[in-house]
Design an enzyme around this catalytic site. Sequence first.
Site, mmCIF file in Angstrom:
data_model
loop_
_atom_site.group_PDB
_atom_site.id
_atom_site.type_symbol
_atom_site.label_atom_id
_atom_site.label_comp_id
_atom_site.label_asym_id
_atom_site.label_seq_id
_atom_site.Cartn_x
_atom_site.Cartn_y
_atom_site.Cartn_z
ATOM 1 N N GLY A 295 0.826 -1.206 0.000
ATOM 2 C CA GLY A 295 0.000 0.000 0.000
ATOM 3 C C GLY A 295 0.858 1.252 0.000
ATOM 4 O O GLY A 295 1.866 1.336 0.718
ATOM 5 N N ALA B 39 -1.067 6.051 4.576
ATOM 6 C CA ALA B 39 -0.468 5.201 5.612
ATOM 7 C C ALA B 39 0.780 4.496 5.063
ATOM 8 O O ALA B 39 1.876 4.616 5.631
ATOM 9 C CB ALA B 39 -1.495 4.189 6.114
ATOM 10 N N ARG C 102 -21.185 12.245 11.505
ATOM 11 C CA ARG C 102 -21.761 11.668 10.284
ATOM 12 C C ARG C 102 -22.872 10.663 10.555
ATOM 13 O O ARG C 102 -23.863 10.621 9.828
ATOM 14 C CB ARG C 102 -20.646 10.987 9.506
ATOM 15 C CG ARG C 102 -19.670 11.992 9.015
ATOM 16 C CD ARG C 102 -18.465 11.366 8.389
ATOM 17 N NE ARG C 102 -17.608 12.451 7.916
ATOM 18 C CZ ARG C 102 -16.435 12.274 7.346
ATOM 19 N NH1 ARG C 102 -15.970 11.065 7.174
ATOM 20 N NH2 ARG C 102 -15.738 13.308 6.945
ATOM 21 N N HIS D 93 -18.940 5.096 2.978
ATOM 22 C CA HIS D 93 -17.774 5.955 2.806
ATOM 23 C C HIS D 93 -16.492 5.406 3.427
ATOM 24 O O HIS D 93 -15.408 5.540 2.863
ATOM 25 C CB HIS D 93 -18.099 7.315 3.436
ATOM 26 C CG HIS D 93 -17.011 8.307 3.359
ATOM 27 N ND1 HIS D 93 -16.524 8.793 2.162
ATOM 28 C CD2 HIS D 93 -16.281 8.928 4.319
ATOM 29 C CE1 HIS D 93 -15.555 9.667 2.408
ATOM 30 N NE2 HIS D 93 -15.375 9.750 3.702
ATOM 31 N N ARG E 198 -16.168 7.138 12.862
ATOM 32 C CA ARG E 198 -14.996 8.013 12.731
ATOM 33 C C ARG E 198 -15.437 9.452 12.552
ATOM 34 O O ARG E 198 -16.361 9.726 11.778
ATOM 35 C CB ARG E 198 -14.159 7.587 11.523
ATOM 36 C CG ARG E 198 -13.070 8.574 11.194
ATOM 37 C CD ARG E 198 -12.200 8.112 10.062
ATOM 38 N NE ARG E 198 -12.823 8.176 8.755
ATOM 39 C CZ ARG E 198 -12.922 9.274 8.005
ATOM 40 N NH1 ARG E 198 -12.479 10.437 8.456
ATOM 41 N NH2 ARG E 198 -13.479 9.222 6.821
HETATM 42 C C1 LIG Z 1 -13.986 10.597 -1.391
HETATM 43 C C2 LIG Z 1 -13.295 10.500 -0.067
HETATM 44 C C3 LIG Z 1 -12.910 11.645 0.612
HETATM 45 C C4 LIG Z 1 -12.276 11.560 1.842
HETATM 46 N N1 LIG Z 1 -11.908 12.698 2.495
HETATM 47 C C5 LIG Z 1 -11.286 12.617 3.695
HETATM 48 C C6 LIG Z 1 -10.875 13.796 4.386
HETATM 49 O O1 LIG Z 1 -11.077 14.910 3.922
HETATM 50 N N2 LIG Z 1 -10.254 13.645 5.572
HETATM 51 C C7 LIG Z 1 -10.004 12.434 6.133
HETATM 52 O O2 LIG Z 1 -9.413 12.354 7.208
HETATM 53 N N3 LIG Z 1 -10.357 11.298 5.475
HETATM 54 C C8 LIG Z 1 -10.989 11.365 4.284
HETATM 55 N N4 LIG Z 1 -11.357 10.205 3.639
HETATM 56 C C9 LIG Z 1 -10.903 8.913 4.162
HETATM 57 C C10 LIG Z 1 -9.432 8.716 3.789
HETATM 58 O O3 LIG Z 1 -9.206 9.227 2.502
HETATM 59 C C11 LIG Z 1 -9.001 7.251 3.798
HETATM 60 O O4 LIG Z 1 -9.441 6.628 4.966
HETATM 61 C C12 LIG Z 1 -7.484 7.152 3.750
HETATM 62 O O5 LIG Z 1 -6.976 7.915 2.689
HETATM 63 C C13 LIG Z 1 -7.035 5.714 3.622
HETATM 64 O O6 LIG Z 1 -5.630 5.710 3.477
HETATM 65 P P1 LIG Z 1 -4.814 4.360 3.487
HETATM 66 O O7 LIG Z 1 -3.400 4.734 3.278
HETATM 67 O O8 LIG Z 1 -5.156 3.570 4.699
HETATM 68 O O9 LIG Z 1 -5.375 3.532 2.240
HETATM 69 P P2 LIG Z 1 -5.491 3.902 0.656
HETATM 70 O O10 LIG Z 1 -5.202 5.312 0.364
HETATM 71 O O11 LIG Z 1 -6.805 3.334 0.221
HETATM 72 O O12 LIG Z 1 -4.321 3.074 0.001
HETATM 73 C C14 LIG Z 1 -4.400 1.672 -0.132
HETATM 74 C C15 LIG Z 1 -3.146 1.229 -0.836
HETATM 75 O O13 LIG Z 1 -3.065 -0.184 -0.747
HETATM 76 C C16 LIG Z 1 -2.787 -0.733 -2.009
HETATM 77 N N5 LIG Z 1 -3.349 -2.080 -2.023
HETATM 78 C C17 LIG Z 1 -4.551 -2.478 -1.552
HETATM 79 N N6 LIG Z 1 -4.680 -3.799 -1.691
HETATM 80 C C18 LIG Z 1 -3.552 -4.241 -2.263
HETATM 81 C C19 LIG Z 1 -3.096 -5.513 -2.663
HETATM 82 N N7 LIG Z 1 -3.821 -6.615 -2.481
HETATM 83 N N8 LIG Z 1 -1.874 -5.598 -3.251
HETATM 84 C C20 LIG Z 1 -1.110 -4.485 -3.435
HETATM 85 N N9 LIG Z 1 -1.485 -3.263 -3.063
HETATM 86 C C21 LIG Z 1 -2.698 -3.151 -2.484
HETATM 87 C C22 LIG Z 1 -3.388 0.221 -2.998
HETATM 88 O O14 LIG Z 1 -2.762 0.085 -4.243
HETATM 89 C C23 LIG Z 1 -3.078 1.561 -2.322
HETATM 90 O O15 LIG Z 1 -1.778 1.944 -2.645
HETATM 91 C C24 LIG Z 1 -12.023 10.292 2.408
HETATM 92 C C25 LIG Z 1 -12.413 9.132 1.736
HETATM 93 C C26 LIG Z 1 -13.075 9.244 0.525
HETATM 94 C C27 LIG Z 1 -13.557 7.988 -0.112
#
Ligand SMILES: Cc1cc2nc3c(=O)[nH]c(=O)nc-3n(C[C@H](O)[C@H](O)[C@H](O)COP(=O)(O)OP(=O)(O)OC[C@H]3O[C@@H](n4cnc5c(N)ncnc54)[C@H](O)[C@@H]3O)c2cc1C
Length: 646
Positions: free
Chosen positions: A51, A55, A341, A412, A446
């Site tokens: 990922g 994060a 929310r 969401h 959340r």
């Molecule tokens: C439209 C929208 C708006 C939002 N706005 C906000 C906001 O304003 N403020 C806020 O705090 N939160 C917001 N959120 C929530 C927030 O964006 C997400 O919770 C957060 O970005 C998740 O980050 P992450 O790094 O955990 O995962 P992600 O950003 O989803 O990244 C997942 C990563 O894992 C990789 N991956 C997944 N499965 C595999 C696999 N099997 N093999 C290889 N790679 C894989 C993907 O390629 C990607 O790189 C929003 C969410 C949405 C949907």
Amino acid sequence: MTMTDYYTLGDPVADTKAPDGPIETRWERRRFGAKLVNPANKRKLTVIVVGTGLAGGSAAATLGELGYQVKSYCYQDSPRRAHSIAAQGGINAAKNYRNDGDSVHRLFYDTVKGGDFRSRESNVHRLAQISVQIIDQCVAQGVPFAREYGGLLDTRSFGGAQVSRTFYARGQTGQQLLLGAYQALERQIAAGTVTMHDRHEMLELIIVDGRARGIVVRDLVTGEISTEFADAVVLASGGYGNVFFLSTNAKGCNVTASWRAHRKGALFANPCYTQIHPTCIPVSGDHQSKLTLMSESLRNDGRVWVPKAKGDNRVPADIPEDERDYYLERIYPAFGNLVPRDIASRAAKNVCDEGRGVGPGGLGVYLDFAAAIGRLGRDAVEAKYGNLFEMYERITGEDPYSTPMRIYPAVHYTMGGLWVDYDLQSTIPGLFVIGEANFSDHGANRLGASALMQGLADGYFVLPNTIGDYLAAGPFPKLDGENAEVAEARKLVEDRIEKLLSINGDRTVDSFHRELGRIMWEYCGMERTDAGLRKAITEIRELKAEFWQRAKVPGDGEGLNQSLERAGRVADFFELAELMCIDALHREESCGGHFRAESQTEEGEADRDDERFSYVAAWEFGGDLPVLHKEDLTFDYVHPSQRSYK
Ligand SMILES: Cc1cc2nc3c(=O)[nH]c(=O)nc-3n(C[C@H](O)[C@H](O)[C@H](O)COP(=O)(O)OP(=O)(O)OC[C@H]3O[C@@H](n4cnc5c(N)ncnc54)[C@H](O)[C@@H]3O)c2cc1C
């Protein structure tokens, strides 16, 4: 069927890593107590990070900077395309620049309360403490946060808070933060500490001698399957809202990485806690494969209303003020349009159920900026929300400067995820889980702008400090494909691909996914009942069986095949969906995003049952009969009470 036909009860699970004692110093004491790895030894240790969102990107960059050898994976064609890029509204931090009464303790308090007392105090307090460091880190990277006239960073308000603590970069906060993390990642790639594998999908976890030691990946372009080894594995693979088919998540978001780890022994916590966001563009027809979020930040200035009279289908401009019901301001005067929310979503559903919804099918409420435009002027509103207004107009063809937006709740975010301890380690030694993929900090609901905060806290600050405690015992013995556990993991992947390709049925994978989503939305969405959840479990099981008989997966596994990718993900969604419904069925209380119709107060608010359910439900994989392990929650600093935003 009785409850025990759906699951069995296992031993309790406990987080043994968080220190006792004063909460303010727990994180400092854990960091001091954690073993360190000296710089020369770090070079000998390899960490896989799955990922590259906020994060994973921040974690890989930081671990690389610390000197570990990092292998980073994502399924997109660039780490920069992770779903985090879609985040719009902002990121919380207890900086108190506004001098409006904010503090680490208040952010901690708001988050525990906002999560309806279903999260761990230790974790949430640490998150609030680290929030201030995140902003400094990102500013140092050059993230262009909005600034106010005096030059300080600007903030705005998000739901569930009465202070203004949300930092933002117009409506593109996720994008700007991700570019910050991405440039840090690229720097490490150039320095040789991180190797990047884009367009690779993790399809299995490799466990050797009880430790997570690698992953099986498929090169999505060539179809090649390979085994990748490391001393520890970090999953940062995001949330699973797409189990509902329609959600605000990017189309590719899926549960496969987490689910494969779950099948191998990692407990899955609180899977039924789903966040339904109140302000999304309503569904417009059967053709849609995705829904669009209208950021919560819009509720700073937008006023939510519906007509007072049922079935009033006059255009909004023809409905006079005294015939409008600004229901959030009426029911929740203390927080008004900025209630959390879960509360705002349910209120929207209630007014629509009463027949007062607007737009096609009556499934919509207005989000009106007329007052803000009158008060601040159009230019000021445009400066704050311009790109969101433009997005709305492009999708709906309506101009939100002159007529109110129409919005409706949509799936969401998923608060549930793999269970982790205070060190963010799962129940599989050496498997760490960060960001939306873990369950850690948000309880049953959340608060807005807290996901980015948590993802970056995990990646930049928590994991890099805790993973060393585990890695200090490494490096672990070298592995190769001859190892029986490695060969077995690889064979699992090959057999599954073979099986999916050989069904050769007559129904598209998408049609199964859409139907699964309908069942989930109907019975495990905004309102859940005992009877509905039982029905959903039966229907999901039948549909899953049909999937393995009738799914059509065209093409082969030798190269790019997006149907095959989707089929594997949907197959995992089926199993997850079942567990979500079982979790929702067993939790006979309402809390946060989990609203059981049988458990509500006279005023229709969520009625928690702390006596019976003040625990994290951590599920062990058991096929049709999962095993429930409970982690009791204790509250020493924020006393559980009926959440009130009135
Ligand atoms: C439209 C929208 C708006 C939002 N706005 C906000 C906001 O304003 N403020 C806020 O705090 N939160 C917001 N959120 C929530 C927030 O964006 C997400 O919770 C957060 O970005 C998740 O980050 P992450 O790094 O955990 O995962 P992600 O950003 O989803 O990244 C997942 C990563 O894992 C990789 N991956 C997944 N499965 C595999 C696999 N099997 N093999 C290889 N790679 C894989 C993907 O390629 C990607 O790189 C929003 C969410 C949405 C949907």
